[in-house]
Design a protein around this motif. Structure first.
Motif, PDB file in Angstrom:
ATOM      1  N   ILE A  23      35.745  30.570  49.520  1.00  9.36           N
ATOM      2  CA  ILE A  23      36.646  31.313  48.646  1.00  9.36           C
ATOM      3  C   ILE A  23      37.675  32.049  49.498  1.00  9.36           C
ATOM      4  N   VAL A  24      38.934  31.805  49.229  1.00 10.25           N
ATOM      5  CA  VAL A  24      39.989  32.459  50.004  1.00 10.25           C
ATOM      6  C   VAL A  24      40.895  33.255  49.074  1.00 10.25           C
ATOM      7  N   GLY A  25      40.938  34.568  49.337  1.00  7.96           N
ATOM      8  CA  GLY A  25      41.862  35.416  48.585  1.00  7.96           C
ATOM      9  C   GLY A  25      43.176  35.441  49.314  1.00  7.96           C
ATOM     10  N   GLY A  26      43.358  36.466  50.161  1.00  7.10           N
ATOM     11  CA  GLY A  26      44.587  36.537  50.945  1.00  7.10           C
ATOM     12  C   GLY A  26      44.382  36.091  52.383  1.00  7.10           C
ATOM     13  N   GLY A  27      43.150  35.784  52.753  1.00  8.39           N
ATOM     14  CA  GLY A  27      42.865  35.386  54.118  1.00  8.39           C
ATOM     15  C   GLY A  27      42.887  36.554  55.096  1.00  8.39           C
ATOM     16  N   LYS A  29      40.617  38.942  55.617  1.00  7.62           N
ATOM     17  CA  LYS A  29      39.359  39.381  56.224  1.00  7.62           C
ATOM     18  C   LYS A  29      38.594  38.212  56.809  1.00  7.62           C
ATOM     19  N   ALA A  30      39.368  37.261  57.342  1.00  5.12           N
ATOM     20  CA  ALA A  30      38.757  36.070  57.934  1.00  5.12           C
ATOM     21  C   ALA A  30      37.797  36.450  59.048  1.00  5.12           C
ATOM     22  N   PHE A  31      38.103  37.552  59.728  1.00  2.00           N
ATOM     23  CA  PHE A  31      37.276  37.976  60.869  1.00  2.00           C
ATOM     24  C   PHE A  31      35.931  38.527  60.423  1.00  2.00           C
ATOM     25  N   ARG A  62      43.478  40.322  37.704  1.00  2.00           N
ATOM     26  CA  ARG A  62      42.918  39.043  38.147  1.00  2.00           C
ATOM     27  C   ARG A  62      42.599  39.126  39.641  1.00  2.00           C
ATOM     28  N   GLY A  63      41.603  38.333  40.046  1.00  2.00           N
ATOM     29  CA  GLY A  63      41.074  38.432  41.402  1.00  2.00           C
ATOM     30  C   GLY A  63      42.097  38.218  42.505  1.00  2.00           C
ATOM     31  N   GLY A  64      43.046  37.318  42.285  1.00  2.00           N
ATOM     32  CA  GLY A  64      43.980  36.989  43.355  1.00  2.00           C
ATOM     33  C   GLY A  64      45.186  37.908  43.454  1.00  2.00           C
ATOM     34  N   ALA A  91      45.782  41.477  51.605  1.00  2.00           N
ATOM     35  CA  ALA A  91      44.523  41.429  50.873  1.00  2.00           C
ATOM     36  C   ALA A  91      44.738  41.235  49.381  1.00  2.00           C
ATOM     37  N   THR A  92      43.722  40.638  48.739  1.00  2.00           N
ATOM     38  CA  THR A  92      43.718  40.520  47.286  1.00  2.00           C
ATOM     39  C   THR A  92      42.704  41.498  46.712  1.00  2.00           C
ATOM     40  N   VAL A  93      42.840  41.780  45.415  1.00  2.00           N
ATOM     41  CA  VAL A  93      41.916  42.708  44.771  1.00  2.00           C
ATOM     42  C   VAL A  93      40.496  42.117  44.751  1.00  2.00           C
ATOM     43  N   GLY A  94      40.398  40.826  44.399  1.00  2.00           N
ATOM     44  CA  GLY A  94      39.083  40.176  44.369  1.00  2.00           C
ATOM     45  C   GLY A  94      38.412  40.232  45.729  1.00  2.00           C
ATOM     46  N   GLY A  95      39.213  39.994  46.768  1.00  2.00           N
ATOM     47  CA  GLY A  95      38.674  40.029  48.125  1.00  2.00           C
ATOM     48  C   GLY A  95      38.242  41.427  48.515  1.00  2.00           C
ATOM     49  N   ALA A  96      39.025  42.416  48.103  1.00  2.00           N
ATOM     50  CA  ALA A  96      38.680  43.804  48.433  1.00  2.00           C
ATOM     51  C   ALA A  96      37.359  44.187  47.779  1.00  2.00           C
ATOM     52  N   ALA A  98      35.022  41.990  46.724  1.00  2.00           N
ATOM     53  CA  ALA A  98      33.966  41.149  47.282  1.00  2.00           C
ATOM     54  C   ALA A  98      33.547  41.647  48.668  1.00  2.00           C
ATOM     55  N   ALA A  99      34.511  42.135  49.441  1.00  2.00           N
ATOM     56  CA  ALA A  99      34.187  42.632  50.777  1.00  2.00           C
ATOM     57  C   ALA A  99      33.494  43.992  50.700  1.00  2.00           C
ATOM     58  N   GLY A 100      33.800  44.750  49.669  1.00  2.00           N
ATOM     59  CA  GLY A 100      33.083  46.004  49.440  1.00  2.00           C
ATOM     60  C   GLY A 100      33.364  47.092  50.459  1.00  2.00           C
ATOM     61  N   SER A 151      29.395  41.515  47.819  1.00  2.00           N
ATOM     62  CA  SER A 151      28.585  40.300  47.910  1.00  2.00           C
ATOM     63  C   SER A 151      29.338  39.183  48.634  1.00  2.00           C
ATOM     64  N   LEU A 152      30.540  39.463  49.095  1.00  2.00           N
ATOM     65  CA  LEU A 152      31.328  38.528  49.899  1.00  2.00           C
ATOM     66  C   LEU A 152      31.468  37.138  49.269  1.00  2.00           C
ATOM     67  N   GLY A 153      31.590  37.130  47.965  1.00  2.00           N
ATOM     68  CA  GLY A 153      31.818  35.861  47.292  1.00  2.00           C
ATOM     69  C   GLY A 153      30.611  34.938  47.273  1.00  2.00           C
ATOM     70  N   GLY A 156      29.383  35.065  43.119  1.00  2.00           N
ATOM     71  CA  GLY A 156      30.287  34.600  42.085  1.00  2.00           C
ATOM     72  C   GLY A 156      31.726  34.803  42.512  1.00  2.00           C
ATOM     73  N   VAL A 157      32.596  34.047  41.875  1.00  2.00           N
ATOM     74  CA  VAL A 157      34.029  34.188  42.137  1.00  2.00           C
ATOM     75  C   VAL A 157      34.562  35.220  41.147  1.00  2.00           C
ATOM     76  N   ILE A 158      35.188  36.248  41.662  1.00  2.00           N
ATOM     77  CA  ILE A 158      35.705  37.299  40.782  1.00  2.00           C
ATOM     78  C   ILE A 158      37.024  36.837  40.166  1.00  2.00           C
ATOM     79  N   LEU A 159      36.977  36.519  38.878  1.00  2.00           N
ATOM     80  CA  LEU A 159      38.199  36.091  38.186  1.00  2.00           C
ATOM     81  C   LEU A 159      39.002  37.304  37.758  1.00  2.00           C
ATOM     82  N   GLY A 344      26.247  31.111  53.658  1.00  2.00           N
ATOM     83  CA  GLY A 344      26.130  31.569  55.042  1.00  2.00           C
ATOM     84  C   GLY A 344      27.100  32.659  55.442  1.00  2.00           C
ATOM     85  N   ARG A 345      27.977  33.047  54.554  1.00  2.00           N
ATOM     86  CA  ARG A 345      28.983  34.044  54.941  1.00  2.00           C
ATOM     87  C   ARG A 345      28.323  35.392  55.278  1.00  2.00           C
ATOM     88  N   MET A 346      27.253  35.695  54.550  1.00  2.00           N
ATOM     89  CA  MET A 346      26.595  36.981  54.745  1.00  2.00           C
ATOM     90  C   MET A 346      25.384  36.841  55.674  1.00  2.00           C
TER      91      MET A 346
HETATM   92  C1  FAD Z   1      44.573  28.637  55.051  1.00  2.00           C
HETATM   93  C2  FAD Z   1      43.325  29.327  55.490  1.00  2.00           C
HETATM   94  C3  FAD Z   1      42.404  28.652  56.304  1.00  2.00           C
HETATM   95  C4  FAD Z   1      41.247  29.292  56.730  1.00  2.00           C
HETATM   96  N1  FAD Z   1      40.353  28.611  57.510  1.00  2.00           N
HETATM   97  C5  FAD Z   1      39.207  29.183  57.886  1.00  2.00           C
HETATM   98  C6  FAD Z   1      38.209  28.507  58.645  1.00  2.00           C
HETATM   99  O1  FAD Z   1      38.381  27.362  59.000  1.00  2.00           O
HETATM  100  N2  FAD Z   1      37.043  29.161  58.977  1.00  2.00           N
HETATM  101  C7  FAD Z   1      36.838  30.427  58.586  1.00  2.00           C
HETATM  102  O2  FAD Z   1      35.776  30.971  58.870  1.00  2.00           O
HETATM  103  N3  FAD Z   1      37.752  31.095  57.865  1.00  2.00           N
HETATM  104  C8  FAD Z   1      38.934  30.522  57.526  1.00  2.00           C
HETATM  105  N4  FAD Z   1      39.834  31.212  56.765  1.00  2.00           N
HETATM  106  C9  FAD Z   1      39.592  32.559  56.406  1.00  2.00           C
HETATM  107  C10 FAD Z   1      38.529  32.674  55.340  1.00  2.00           C
HETATM  108  O3  FAD Z   1      38.579  31.693  54.390  1.00  2.00           O
HETATM  109  C11 FAD Z   1      38.755  33.995  54.750  1.00  2.00           C
HETATM  110  O4  FAD Z   1      38.275  34.941  55.648  1.00  2.00           O
HETATM  111  C12 FAD Z   1      37.937  34.278  53.528  1.00  2.00           C
HETATM  112  O5  FAD Z   1      37.941  33.237  52.630  1.00  2.00           O
HETATM  113  C13 FAD Z   1      38.457  35.585  52.973  1.00  2.00           C
HETATM  114  O6  FAD Z   1      39.774  35.558  52.460  1.00  2.00           O
HETATM  115  P1  FAD Z   1      40.558  36.928  52.300  1.00  2.00           P
HETATM  116  O7  FAD Z   1      40.762  37.658  53.539  1.00  2.00           O
HETATM  117  O8  FAD Z   1      41.661  36.772  51.337  1.00  2.00           O
HETATM  118  O9  FAD Z   1      39.555  37.618  51.660  1.00  2.00           O
HETATM  119  P2  FAD Z   1      39.769  38.848  51.105  1.00  2.00           P
HETATM  120  O10 FAD Z   1      40.736  38.547  49.996  1.00  2.00           O
HETATM  121  O11 FAD Z   1      40.149  39.868  52.069  1.00  2.00           O
HETATM  122  O12 FAD Z   1      38.263  38.833  50.719  1.00  2.00           O
HETATM  123  C14 FAD Z   1      37.136  39.023  51.590  1.00  2.00           C
HETATM  124  C15 FAD Z   1      35.886  38.314  51.055  1.00  2.00           C
HETATM  125  O13 FAD Z   1      35.915  38.165  49.673  1.00  2.00           O
HETATM  126  C16 FAD Z   1      35.783  36.823  49.265  1.00  2.00           C
HETATM  127  N5  FAD Z   1      36.645  36.666  48.134  1.00  2.00           N
HETATM  128  C17 FAD Z   1      37.994  36.697  48.112  1.00  2.00           C
HETATM  129  N6  FAD Z   1      38.445  36.623  46.858  1.00  2.00           N
HETATM  130  C18 FAD Z   1      37.350  36.544  46.074  1.00  2.00           C
HETATM  131  C19 FAD Z   1      37.162  36.468  44.682  1.00  2.00           C
HETATM  132  N7  FAD Z   1      38.170  36.512  43.837  1.00  2.00           N
HETATM  133  N8  FAD Z   1      35.899  36.380  44.224  1.00  2.00           N
HETATM  134  C20 FAD Z   1      34.839  36.385  45.067  1.00  2.00           C
HETATM  135  N9  FAD Z   1      34.974  36.473  46.386  1.00  2.00           N
HETATM  136  C21 FAD Z   1      36.209  36.553  46.883  1.00  2.00           C
HETATM  137  C22 FAD Z   1      36.146  36.017  50.432  1.00  2.00           C
HETATM  138  O14 FAD Z   1      35.527  34.772  50.392  1.00  2.00           O
HETATM  139  C23 FAD Z   1      35.657  36.899  51.541  1.00  2.00           C
HETATM  140  O15 FAD Z   1      34.258  36.706  51.686  1.00  2.00           O
HETATM  141  C24 FAD Z   1      41.010  30.618  56.344  1.00  2.00           C
HETATM  142  C25 FAD Z   1      41.915  31.280  55.540  1.00  2.00           C
HETATM  143  C26 FAD Z   1      43.080  30.658  55.117  1.00  2.00           C
HETATM  144  C27 FAD Z   1      44.044  31.422  54.241  1.00  2.00           C
END
Ligand code: FAD
Ligand code: FAD
Lengths: 350, 484
Positions: A23-27, A29-31, A62-64, A91-96, A98-100, A151-153, A156-159, A344-346
């Motif tokens: 699940i990728v919101g804004g990417g 918090k990839a770290f 909405r989550g994104g 950052a997205t709201v859903g990600g914020a 989910a990251a808690g 719960s780091l996604g 469930g996916v936060i819609l 495995g994310r958590m």
């Molecule tokens: C194009 C791209 C490629 C990537 N490739 C990789 C890769 O190869 N390996 C890797 O480890 N990471 C990769 N990442 C990063 C990883 O996917 C993100 O760290 C992760 O998905 C969180 O995105 P985020 O920072 O937007 O999350 P945030 O929006 O900051 O959210 C943090 C956490 O919340 C979860 N989350 C976000 N939105 C929701 C939602 N609406 N409902 C439920 N949970 C949610 C995310 O999965 C994450 O666990 C990539 C990111 C992008 C944008």
């Protein structure tokens, strides 16, 4: 834009095929957390404010939706997110949620989960379900909305999420006072035990930082008794929240977060410390071994998170005792039986 | 030997004989909680004193497939602690010790049977208190508060139980202990601490609670505002919040409640008011003075014909006395009353109260309203006479009121829980998918379903019977589609 249908389709397909999703919101918090192998489920397009009534102190988004966009809309009405979430980028709201993660205001206003009133989510079966609601008090059924926070996604996916918001204080000021490290915890405990208009309390050697929020006359009166100097602006808290202070940026050591009893002494670990949340959240830059840090945290009745500097498969979160981990697995199974959401994310087996 | 005798014998190996209640006169006091409309004399009551005993009792239940209900102080208002036909009632009344009070870290670690108010009393000498204050606080237990996620008058500003508890020790039905939360402000992993709050004794048995204590406020101001219409009072409540104030409490009473209270104890409330608002502000003195002035200004602007600020503690107590005595005051003017509990968005208060009045007329019953206006938590009190066989009619009116709450975007319970009372209304608020996930979560904690069975979450079959859903052989048509 409402992408519920497309997202549901993608999750349902993944469920049928048993293929993991990332699940990728804004990417932003990839770290954070452990790496996930899987097809991307992109939430970024699923955005927009669904409902906002300032007099109710509730917003549904909405989550994104970009966090920055939501904060702007709230600010225009003199309101804010009480938990002051870190952005770390787009950052997205859903990600914020989910990251808690909560910012410096947390001990005074509450954590992310404290402000979550309701969610609409996609389970690992691709079902769209709603829990909680948009009202302040609700004890109908189990509180599954709050459980999604942090719960780091993986559940469930936060819609959509409904959040309680707070009025913005009329004035905020930042003060600081020079203080030897040995006195920091004692001074913070003393301040936390008084009825003061505090909204931030941190120690970044050699200074104790205080943020006061409220009416100008109240702040003035309080500040005059604290023996501290005013800073020209409140940037310190933003830099603390976004980890832009030198403490975070200088050096190569790993960054750890330790959550623990606010007045308990620092454990005997090498490295540099920064104290936030009046002592309840401590940051450590260290080269110490993860096992030693997890152990020290557990011994103190707290827990540690390897925040930055870990490898993709390193343990990031405090290992859980077996009975507790068993509950985690069972809960994951209830939400996501085929382990397709951020597996495995958590934790490795979650 | 009957099954009951066999269980008694096994219990005797775990607790002293006097901790096992089995005679009818010993069992009778446990036949109901605060919701007296539902009663069942328990099969057996056991009063353990130590966690080790509790662990063995749970293992006994698991081995014997014997269901059990945990009971705190029994003040619940939804029948959550209602005993089972054939199962144990485990009272935690003897878990009543404050284990640790840390004035520097501002926490207290207590056993679940400790009374809510006892925590604040113990913390008071240190200038601290425990914020959530249900009206039952002199009697209810902190374990019951966790299980119900209890609220109270001061929840508008200080939150519910879930916002003020930082740690729990729980036993699963396997008798395994888990610690949720931590000594810090959060715990690792999923937020099971939040999940156990409000779970009505269905997930685990709480054996220790660590609460956060707050500094006693430096200053408190209490305002009483009288309005000519309910709508004006409701608007004034919204206006105060829109003005950026978060009062510690904002309570409202309607005319029938005001009159009952005045007849009962002459609180000095204006009898001609259609609605009263009590608004309390607390914090540093200068802040409170300014906020009290701002609140007053909003009340006057929205048509209050009288606004009083309590001049001293005695007057403040008198303002509250009326609100806090509303239940007994109503009890004096009617043989029976039924206290409802639902939450609605604040801006719909006037409309919903008018709707309740219309429904009351339809059923020919009187309703008084006393409630937490600041967070939209309504408590309509339906007056009736059980001896005249009115209970069924009352329950029907109650259900219609809850339907109304759900229709305006609210919920069927704000703080009293579902218990056995509101199982049917759950079918209105949730669809089959949500209920299925609730059951799955229940199974995750309690695979054999022995903890407080039949409460809080209705079966899909029950909802189908009510016509809320059409389920054929436990399967829904088009299971792939979302349901709301
Ligand atoms: C194009 C791209 C490629 C990537 N490739 C990789 C890769 O190869 N390996 C890797 O480890 N990471 C990769 N990442 C990063 C990883 O996917 C993100 O760290 C992760 O998905 C969180 O995105 P985020 O920072 O937007 O999350 P945030 O929006 O900051 O959210 C943090 C956490 O919340 C979860 N989350 C976000 N939105 C929701 C939602 N609406 N409902 C439920 N949970 C949610 C995310 O999965 C994450 O666990 C990539 C990111 C992008 C944008
Ligand atoms: C006059 C009056 C006023 C009230 N006012 C309020 C109010 O303002 N706000 C409010 O929220 N409530 C109020 N209540 C309701 C009631 O006091 C609360 O629900 C309270 O939290 C119940 O606590 P108890 O110890 O009496 O629990 P009980 O009634 O004994 O039990 C309630 C539920 O909790 C479970 N339980 C109890 N202890 C444990 C444990 N240790 N582990 C697991 N499960 C457990 C039981 O199984 C049961 O399902 C009021 C009640 C009365 C009679």
């Amino acid at each position: 834009m409402d992408l519920t249908e497309a997202l549901q389709e993608q999750v349902s397909t993944a469920y049928r095929r048993g293929r993991p999703l990332r699940i990728v919101g804004g990417g932003s918090k990839a770290f954070y957390g452990r790496a996930v192998e899987g097809e991307v489920l992109a939430l970024g397009g699923h955005r927009g404010i669904v409902a906002y009534q300032p007099s109710e102190l509730v917003v549904t988004v909405r989550g994104g939706t970009p966090l920055a966009e939501l904060e702007q809309v709230l600010a225009a009405e003199g309101q804010m997110l009480g938990f002051e979430p870190p952005h770390f980028g787009p950052a997205t709201v859903g990600g914020a949620v989910a990251a808690g993660l909560s910012g410096p205001r947390r001990p005074f206003a509450g954590a992310v989960r404290d402000f979550v009133l309701g969610v609409k989510l996609l389970t690992g079966r691709g079902e769209v379900l709603s829990f909680g609601g948009q009202v302040m008090k609700n004890v109908a059924g189990f509180d599954l909305a709050r459980v999604l926070a942090g719960s780091l996604g993986t559940l469930g996916v936060i819609l959509e999420v409904s959040l309680k918001v707070l009025p913005r204080p009329p004035l905020e000021v930042t003060l600081r006072r020079r203080l030897p490290p040995a006195q920091a915890l004692g001074a913070m405990a003393e301040l936390m035990g008084r009825d003061l208009p505090l909204s931030g309390l941190a120690y970044d050697a050699p200074f104790l930082y205080l943020r006061l929020s409220g009416l100008p006359e109240v702040i003035e009166e309080t500040a005059s008794g604290l023996g501290a100097e005013y800073l020209p602006d409140n940037r310190f808290w933003l830099d603390l929240r976004e980890q832009r202070l030198a403490f975070f940026t200088a050096g190569e050591e790993s960054l750890w977060r330790l959550a623990w009893a606010p007045a308990a002494p620092n454990p005997d670990l090498p490295g540099r410390w920064l104290l936030d949340w009046g002592g309840a959240q401590r940051w450590l830059r260290t080269t110490a071994e993860p096992d030693a840090i997890f152990q020290a945290a557990a011994q103190a009745g707290g827990h540690a998170t390897w925040f930055r500097g870990h490898g993709p498969a390193d343990p990031v979160f405090q290992p859980l005792p077996p009975p507790l981990f068993k509950l985690h697995k069972a809960l994951k199974e209830a939400f996501d039986p085929k382990r397709i959401l951020n597996p495995g994310r958590m934790y490795e087996d979650l | 030997m009957t099954r009951r005798d066999a269980v008694i014998r096994r219990l005797q190996a775990i607790v002293p004989d006097e901790a096992i209640l089995r005679q009818p006169e010993e069992l009778k006091p446990y036949e109901c909680d605060g919701l007296t409309a539902y009663r069942r004399v328990p099969w057996l009551v056991v009063l353990p004193e130590h966690e080790a005993q509790l662990v063995r009792i749970l293992k006994l239940c698991r081995d014997e497939k014997l269901p059990l209900v945990v009971r705190g102080a029994g003040t619940g208002l939804s029948g959550g602690a209602l005993p089972l036909e054939e199962g144990l009632l485990v009272s935690l009344a003897r878990f009543d010790r404050i284990l640790e009070l840390d004035p520097v870290g501002r926490t207290a670690r207590v056993q679940p049977g400790v009374r809510n108010l006892a925590i604040s009393e113990a913390a008071c000498p240190h200038g601290l208190y425990y914020a959530p204050d249900p009206s039952s606080q002199i009697a209810c237990s902190i374990g019951g508060n966790v299980a119900e996620n209890a609220g109270g008058i001061h929840c508008l500003k200080y939150g519910l139980t879930v916002h003020n508890v930082i740690g729990l020790r729980c036993l699963t039905l396997d008798g395994e202990a888990v610690t949720l939360g931590s000594a810090g402000l959060d715990g690792p992993g999923y937020d099971l601490l939040a999940l156990v709050h409000g779970s009505e004794g269905l997930l685990a048995v709480v054996t220790e609670v660590t609460v956060r204590l707050l500094p006693l406020p430096g200053c408190t101001r209490t305002l009483l505002a009288a309005f000519p219409t309910v709508a004006a009072a409701a608007d004034a409540v919204a206006a105060v919040i829109e003005a950026g104030l978060i009062p510690a409490a904002m309570e409202m009473m309607d005319r029938p409640a005001i009159l009952a209270v005045e007849d009962y104890l002459q609180a000095g409330y204006p009898r001609e008011a259609a609605a009263l608002v009590i608004c309390e502000l607390d914090g540093p003195e200068a802040q409170v003075e300014a906020e009290a002035a701002a609140a007053r200004c909003q009340f006057e602007r929205l048509g209050a014909f009288r606004v009083q600020v309590a001049r001293d503690e005695a007057e403040r107590q008198r303002f509250w006395q009326g609100r806090k005595s509303a239940f007994p005051a109503i009890g004096r003017i009617t043989p029976d009353y039924y206290c409802m509990d639902g939450t609605i968005p604040r801006h719909r208060v006037a409309e919903v109260l008018a709707g309740i009045a219309r429904l009351a007329d339809k059923y020919g019953l009187r309703v008084a309203n006393v409630f937490h206006a600041g967070d939209g938590n309504l408590h309509p009190l339906i007056m009736y006479d059980a001896a005249a066989g009115e209970l069924e009619k009352v329950e029907q009116l109650g259900r219609e009121i809850l339907d109304l709450c759900v229709r305006v975007g609210g919920t069927i319970t704000g703080e009293h829980g579902v218990g056995v009372e509101k199982l049917d209304s759950m079918c209105r608020q949730f669809g089959a998918g949500e209920l299925r996930l609730f059951h799955a979560v229940k199974r995750a904690f309690d695979p054999t379903g022995l903890l407080n069975p039949g409460k809080a979450v209705p079966t899909l079959a029950r909802c189908a019977e009510l016509g809320g859903m059409h389920v054929h052989r436990g399967r829904l048509p088009h299971p792939e589609l979302a349901r709301f």
